[in-house]
Each structure stands twice: as structure tokens, then as C-alpha cells.
Design a protein around this motif. Structure first.
Motif, PDB file in Angstrom:
ATOM      1  N   ASP A  64     -26.589  10.028  30.059  1.00  0.00           N
ATOM      2  CA  ASP A  64     -25.301  10.713  30.009  1.00  0.00           C
ATOM      3  C   ASP A  64     -25.567  12.190  29.715  1.00  0.00           C
ATOM      4  OD1 ASP A  64     -22.777  11.699  29.634  1.00  0.00           O
ATOM      5  OD2 ASP A  64     -22.288  10.430  27.908  1.00  0.00           O
ATOM      6  N   PHE A  65     -25.676  12.992  30.782  1.00  0.00           N
ATOM      7  CA  PHE A  65     -26.063  14.380  30.597  1.00  0.00           C
ATOM      8  C   PHE A  65     -24.931  15.247  30.053  1.00  0.00           C
ATOM      9  CE2 PHE A  65     -29.403  13.043  33.632  1.00  0.00           C
ATOM     10  CZ  PHE A  65     -30.492  13.360  32.835  1.00  0.00           C
ATOM     11  N   SER A  66     -23.752  14.673  29.872  1.00  0.00           N
ATOM     12  CA  SER A  66     -22.700  15.405  29.165  1.00  0.00           C
ATOM     13  C   SER A  66     -23.056  15.560  27.689  1.00  0.00           C
ATOM     14  CB  SER A  66     -21.353  14.690  29.308  1.00  0.00           C
ATOM     15  OG  SER A  66     -21.337  13.475  28.560  1.00  0.00           O
ATOM     16  N   MET A  67     -24.047  14.788  27.234  1.00  0.00           N
ATOM     17  CA  MET A  67     -24.494  14.860  25.846  1.00  0.00           C
ATOM     18  C   MET A  67     -25.526  15.968  25.629  1.00  0.00           C
ATOM     19  SD  MET A  67     -22.875  12.520  24.116  1.00  0.00           S
ATOM     20  CE  MET A  67     -23.854  12.080  22.686  1.00  0.00           C
ATOM     21  N   TYR A  68     -25.960  16.618  26.704  1.00  0.00           N
ATOM     22  CA  TYR A  68     -26.889  17.740  26.563  1.00  0.00           C
ATOM     23  C   TYR A  68     -26.263  18.760  25.612  1.00  0.00           C
ATOM     24  CZ  TYR A  68     -30.185  21.414  28.033  1.00  0.00           C
ATOM     25  OH  TYR A  68     -31.166  22.388  28.065  1.00  0.00           O
ATOM     26  N   PRO A  69     -27.016  19.252  24.622  1.00  0.00           N
ATOM     27  CA  PRO A  69     -26.398  20.100  23.592  1.00  0.00           C
ATOM     28  C   PRO A  69     -25.818  21.394  24.161  1.00  0.00           C
ATOM     29  CG  PRO A  69     -28.803  20.142  23.432  1.00  0.00           C
ATOM     30  CD  PRO A  69     -28.458  19.050  24.398  1.00  0.00           C
ATOM     31  N   PRO A  70     -24.594  21.733  23.792  1.00  0.00           N
ATOM     32  CA  PRO A  70     -23.979  22.982  24.255  1.00  0.00           C
ATOM     33  C   PRO A  70     -24.693  24.195  23.649  1.00  0.00           C
ATOM     34  CG  PRO A  70     -22.615  21.954  22.591  1.00  0.00           C
ATOM     35  CD  PRO A  70     -23.709  20.979  22.899  1.00  0.00           C
ATOM     36  N   LYS A  71     -24.393  25.361  24.188  1.00  0.00           N
ATOM     37  CA  LYS A  71     -25.103  26.579  23.778  1.00  0.00           C
ATOM     38  C   LYS A  71     -25.013  26.821  22.281  1.00  0.00           C
ATOM     39  CE  LYS A  71     -25.557  31.518  24.744  1.00  0.00           C
ATOM     40  NZ  LYS A  71     -25.109  32.663  25.575  1.00  0.00           N
ATOM     41  N   GLU A  72     -23.833  26.662  21.705  1.00  0.00           N
ATOM     42  CA  GLU A  72     -23.667  26.927  20.270  1.00  0.00           C
ATOM     43  C   GLU A  72     -24.572  26.036  19.430  1.00  0.00           C
ATOM     44  OE1 GLU A  72     -20.133  26.917  16.854  1.00  0.00           O
ATOM     45  OE2 GLU A  72     -19.657  26.495  18.953  1.00  0.00           O
ATOM     46  N   MET A  73     -24.646  24.744  19.786  1.00  0.00           N
ATOM     47  CA  MET A  73     -25.510  23.823  19.055  1.00  0.00           C
ATOM     48  C   MET A  73     -26.981  24.183  19.258  1.00  0.00           C
ATOM     49  SD  MET A  73     -25.908  19.676  19.436  1.00  0.00           S
ATOM     50  CE  MET A  73     -24.221  19.361  18.926  1.00  0.00           C
ATOM     51  N   GLN A  74     -27.334  24.538  20.490  1.00  0.00           N
ATOM     52  CA  GLN A  74     -28.711  24.919  20.767  1.00  0.00           C
ATOM     53  C   GLN A  74     -29.136  26.128  19.939  1.00  0.00           C
ATOM     54  OE1 GLN A  74     -30.334  25.062  24.753  1.00  0.00           O
ATOM     55  NE2 GLN A  74     -28.547  23.995  25.566  1.00  0.00           N
ATOM     56  N   VAL A  75     -28.286  27.135  19.898  1.00  0.00           N
ATOM     57  CA  VAL A  75     -28.634  28.355  19.167  1.00  0.00           C
ATOM     58  C   VAL A  75     -28.833  28.056  17.687  1.00  0.00           C
ATOM     59  CG1 VAL A  75     -27.786  30.613  18.414  1.00  0.00           C
ATOM     60  CG2 VAL A  75     -27.575  29.938  20.818  1.00  0.00           C
ATOM     61  N   GLU A  76     -27.992  27.194  17.125  1.00  0.00           N
ATOM     62  CA  GLU A  76     -28.161  26.812  15.721  1.00  0.00           C
ATOM     63  C   GLU A  76     -29.477  26.061  15.528  1.00  0.00           C
ATOM     64  OE1 GLU A  76     -25.846  24.337  12.170  1.00  0.00           O
ATOM     65  OE2 GLU A  76     -24.873  24.607  14.124  1.00  0.00           O
ATOM     66  N   TRP A  77     -29.773  25.138  16.437  1.00  0.00           N
ATOM     67  CA  TRP A  77     -31.032  24.381  16.390  1.00  0.00           C
ATOM     68  C   TRP A  77     -32.224  25.335  16.493  1.00  0.00           C
ATOM     69  CZ3 TRP A  77     -35.678  23.152  18.297  1.00  0.00           C
ATOM     70  CH2 TRP A  77     -36.192  21.859  18.143  1.00  0.00           C
ATOM     71  N   LEU A  78     -32.160  26.229  17.462  1.00  0.00           N
ATOM     72  CA  LEU A  78     -33.277  27.137  17.727  1.00  0.00           C
ATOM     73  C   LEU A  78     -33.485  28.130  16.585  1.00  0.00           C
ATOM     74  CD1 LEU A  78     -32.552  27.775  21.501  1.00  0.00           C
ATOM     75  CD2 LEU A  78     -34.413  26.402  20.543  1.00  0.00           C
ATOM     76  N   THR A  79     -32.413  28.534  15.936  1.00  0.00           N
ATOM     77  CA  THR A  79     -32.542  29.432  14.788  1.00  0.00           C
ATOM     78  C   THR A  79     -33.270  28.724  13.651  1.00  0.00           C
ATOM     79  OG1 THR A  79     -30.508  30.616  15.395  1.00  0.00           O
ATOM     80  CG2 THR A  79     -31.274  30.841  13.120  1.00  0.00           C
ATOM     81  N   SER A  80     -32.921  27.454  13.418  1.00  0.00           N
ATOM     82  CA  SER A  80     -33.622  26.666  12.395  1.00  0.00           C
ATOM     83  C   SER A  80     -35.097  26.523  12.751  1.00  0.00           C
ATOM     84  CB  SER A  80     -32.980  25.284  12.255  1.00  0.00           C
ATOM     85  OG  SER A  80     -31.660  25.367  11.778  1.00  0.00           O
ATOM     86  N   TYR A  81     -35.349  26.270  14.021  1.00  0.00           N
ATOM     87  CA  TYR A  81     -36.732  26.109  14.487  1.00  0.00           C
ATOM     88  C   TYR A  81     -37.526  27.396  14.274  1.00  0.00           C
ATOM     89  CZ  TYR A  81     -40.680  26.074  17.684  1.00  0.00           C
ATOM     90  OH  TYR A  81     -41.945  26.210  18.215  1.00  0.00           O
ATOM     91  N   LEU A  82     -36.992  28.524  14.729  1.00  0.00           N
ATOM     92  CA  LEU A  82     -37.713  29.794  14.629  1.00  0.00           C
ATOM     93  C   LEU A  82     -37.994  30.164  13.177  1.00  0.00           C
ATOM     94  CD1 LEU A  82     -35.896  31.843  17.413  1.00  0.00           C
ATOM     95  CD2 LEU A  82     -38.323  31.210  17.387  1.00  0.00           C
TER      96      LEU A  82
END
Length: 386
Positions: free
Chosen positions: A290-308
């Protein structure tokens, strides 16, 4: 069946010359446990089969009801040695264990490995989306990516080598199993012409099954060239990657407030953005994509900020992350997510040819390629920030 223990494929790993039958594993597992847990009585050993794997068979072995000591026996899937470097897997396992990223590796055997069970909760599609959980996943991935291997591994990304290997296997002339033979009339009895590669008297995997809605071999070759030319300019760092971070490979240990990754058969040096993009693709699930579950940009940016932030800490840098840094990684990750779709699409076609596991690999391949072509133009058009 059994010989004394010796050094395994990687230095320091015990190897047992034992074969475990995936259909009737009990005898082989008891032979393994005789060496690994000699104080266990065979009649008391309980086996628990984990059924969510689509590459290998995984069996947990224990004698106590509390399951305080569980030996996991992973039996390699049929013909997976064609596209999984088992020696590399063991070496990665050892390195990751030395950096507290992997559990104890007990031994290797003829067609598998045994290792320590990590007690915790296997993540699902919904848990992946919880900020309290995905921050832990981002932190653990940063830890994983910061592992230094003292030049034990080449620092070239394995992505292009992997895709090349898959294509070669797809186009290799091999005897057709009777379960996949399709009768095609021709001028010569027992011979036929492949309607995709137009070769006479041999077969190619693409045309040997009813997969008319999958790309032809020529298209696959062309798309790899497009991806390599484009992604090579994205300048994502090459780090030690997991490369298969789906839900079932992430264990949440609530009592310790952390997650751990398991199963390292596809691990190796690769693009940082590929590992993250591949993980984001796994938000869609496996059995029912179900590719509608692919994380939206806002969620990605939050994830990526935590990662960085965590990655900078792990590599000895000041853990300050700018919006521009997060946006740059966002663009890189989504571009490499395309390569993830393509790679697993090829992998699934190969699995459909060789695997004995009950899973609709061809449907999975169709869905991954469909999503690749759906997102291709939009994603390749993304511009990196200056």
C-alpha cells in the motif's frame, strides 16, 4: 552428516558441517543444538517457526517456557546463494556485533546460520509511523551507518554490482523447471523463440513465466543506465548499510527504549540515501503493498532531522542540523527510493524462478515496477538545494 567444529567462512565463527532440511528440520536442528547447547535434552527442545520471512526459513529453539535462552536457526532459501553473498553476510554480522549493532553469532552450518534471539516487538506498518518509534529507528540507522570496518570492505557502493548481477541471472541460459514450462509451437520440436530477447533454442527468465505486464529485458537494461547516470551525480555518501530494513527486521525493545536491526544478508557498503529510501518504501508493507503509506514530506523531514542529528553525534560532529541539510537529504533519499523499487522488482522475479517459499513474488515484482515507473519522472525532476 556432522564433523567436528571448525573455523567458518569468516574468522572466529564456528562452522558445523550439518545440513538442515527446511521441510523436516528437526533432526538437523537437534544436531546443531548438540554442539551449541549440549546440556539441552533433545526431547525437551521446543521449535517455533517464524512464518513472515520471504527469503529464508527461521526457527526459534528453546527449552524453557520463559524463552530466556533462544537459539535462532536460519535456513537459507533455495538457490539464494545466487544473489546473496553468504560470506559477506557473516563478515558484516561479526563487524556489527563488535559495534553493538548485532546479536551473538553462534555458528554457521551448511545451509544457514545460528544466532541469539533478540527479545522485543517486531515493528508493523503503523508503529513505523509513530514519532517515538521512528526517531529510535533513525538513531539506530545513524549508528549502523557510522560503523567503521578498518578497510575490511570495499567502499564502492554495492547497488550497481547488485543490479548487474540480477540482470545477468535473468538473462542466463539455464534448464527450465517443468513447473514453469510454457508450451510454444515452433518449426522445431522442443525449441522455441523467446518473444522478448528473440533468441532461438534457449530461454530467458523474463519470458518463461506469464508476466506480460513486466518490463522487457531491454527496458530493464535501459532503466539501469538512466538510474546510474542520474544517481551517480546525487553525491550521497557511501556507508555501511543494512539494505533491507523492512518492518520484520526491526525489533523494538521497550524496556530499554531502543530498537535493533536484524538479518544482514543484504548488508554492505552502499549509498546512505539508498538505505533510508529503501526503508521509507517499506512503510508500504510486503504481503499487501500500500504505497499510500509512503511517508509524506513532513514526516520524512522530521525523520531525517533525527537521523542527521544522531549521525553527526556518532561521527564526532556537532549535532546541529539545518533545514537545508534536511531538505538536501530528503531529495537524495527520494531519488534513491526509485532504485530500491527497481532492485527489489528484479529480485522478486528471480525469487519467483527459484524460491520454494509460498509467496506471490511475481505480483510483488509487478507492484514494485509499477511504482517505479509511476514515480520516476516526478522524482528525477527533484532539484537538490544549492
Amino acid at each position: 552428516m556432522e564433523r567436528p567444529a571448525a573455523a567458518g567462512p569468516a574468522t572466529g565463527t564456528k562452522h558445523l558441517d550439518i545440513f538442515v532440511d527446511e521441510k523436516e528440520p528437526r533432526n538437523g536442528i537437534e544436531a546443531l543444538l548438540k554442539e551449541l547447547r549440549p546440556f539441552w535434552q533433545p526431547t525437551e527442545v521446543k521449535l517455533k517457526t517464524f512464518t513472515d520471512g520471504i527469503t529464508n526459513k527461521l526457527v526459534g529453539c528453546h527449552v524453557d517456557e520463559a524463552m530466556e535462552d533462544v537459539v535462532l536457526v536460519r535456513i537459507y532459501g533455495h538457490m539464494t546463494e545466487l544473489f546473496v553473498d553468504r560470506s559477506n553476510e557473516v563478515e558484516c554480522f561479526q563487524v556489527l556485533h563488535a559495534h553493538r549493532c548485532a546479536p551473538d553469532l553462534y555458528c554457521t552450518f551448511q545451509n544457514g546460520i545460528c544466532y541469539k534471539f533478540i527479545s522485543g516487538t517486531i515493528l508493523n506498518m503503523w508503529m513505523l509511523r509513530e514519532p517515538s518509534i521512528f526517531r529510535l529507528v533513525a538513531k539506530e540507522m545513524a549508528h549502523f551507518h557510522s560503523v567503521q570496518t578498518d578497510n575490511c570492505y570495499p567502499t564502492e557502493p554495492i547497488l550497481w554490482k547488485t543490479l548487474s548481477k540480477y540482470l545477468t541471472l535473468l538473462n542466463t541460459s539455464l534448464p527450465m523447471p517443468t513447473s514453469h514450462v510454457r508450451v510454444v509451437s515452433s518449426a522445431m520440436a522442443g525449441s522455441w523463440i523467446c518473444r522478448h530477447c528473440h533468441r532461438f533454442g534457449r530461454w530467458c527468465l523474463i519470458s518463461s513465466m506469464e508476466i506480460d505486464d513486466l518490463p522487457t529485458l531491454d527496458i530493464l537494461v535501459s532503466e539501469i543506465e538512466v538510474l546510474k547516470e542520474h544517481l551517480s551525480q546525487v553525491k550521497s555518501p557511501v556507508v555501511l548499510c543494512h539494505n533491507d530494513l523492512l518492518c520484520k527486521n526491526i525489533i523494538y525493545i521497550e524496556t530499554q527504549g531502543l530498537v535493533k536491526f536484524i538479518d544482514y544478508e543484504y548488508s554492505g557498503y552502499n549509498y546512505q540515501a539508498f538505505d533510508i529510501g529503501n526503508h521509507f518504501n517499506e512503510f508500504a508493507g510486503v504481503s499487501e503493498l500500500d504505497f499510500s503509506m509512503y511517508p509524506p514530506k513532513e514526516m520524512q523531514v522530521e525523520w531525517l532531522t533525527s537521523y542527521l542529528r544522531a549521525y553527526k553525534e556518532c561521527t564526532g560532529c556537532e549535532p546541529v542540523v539545518t533545514d537545508l541539510e534536511a531538505l538536501k537529504l530528503y531529495v537524495q533519499v527520494n531519488k534513491f527510493a526509485l532504485a530500491s523499487h527497481f532492485s527489489w522488482g528484479l529480485w522478486a522475479v528471480l525469487q519467483a524462478r527459484y524460491s520454494t517459499i509460498e509467496f506471490d513474488f511475481l505480483r510483488y515484482a509487478r507492484e514494485r515496477f509499477k511504482q517505479y515507473f509511476k514515480k520516476k519522472d516526478e522524482t528525477l525532476a527533484l532539484q537538490l538545494p544549492p
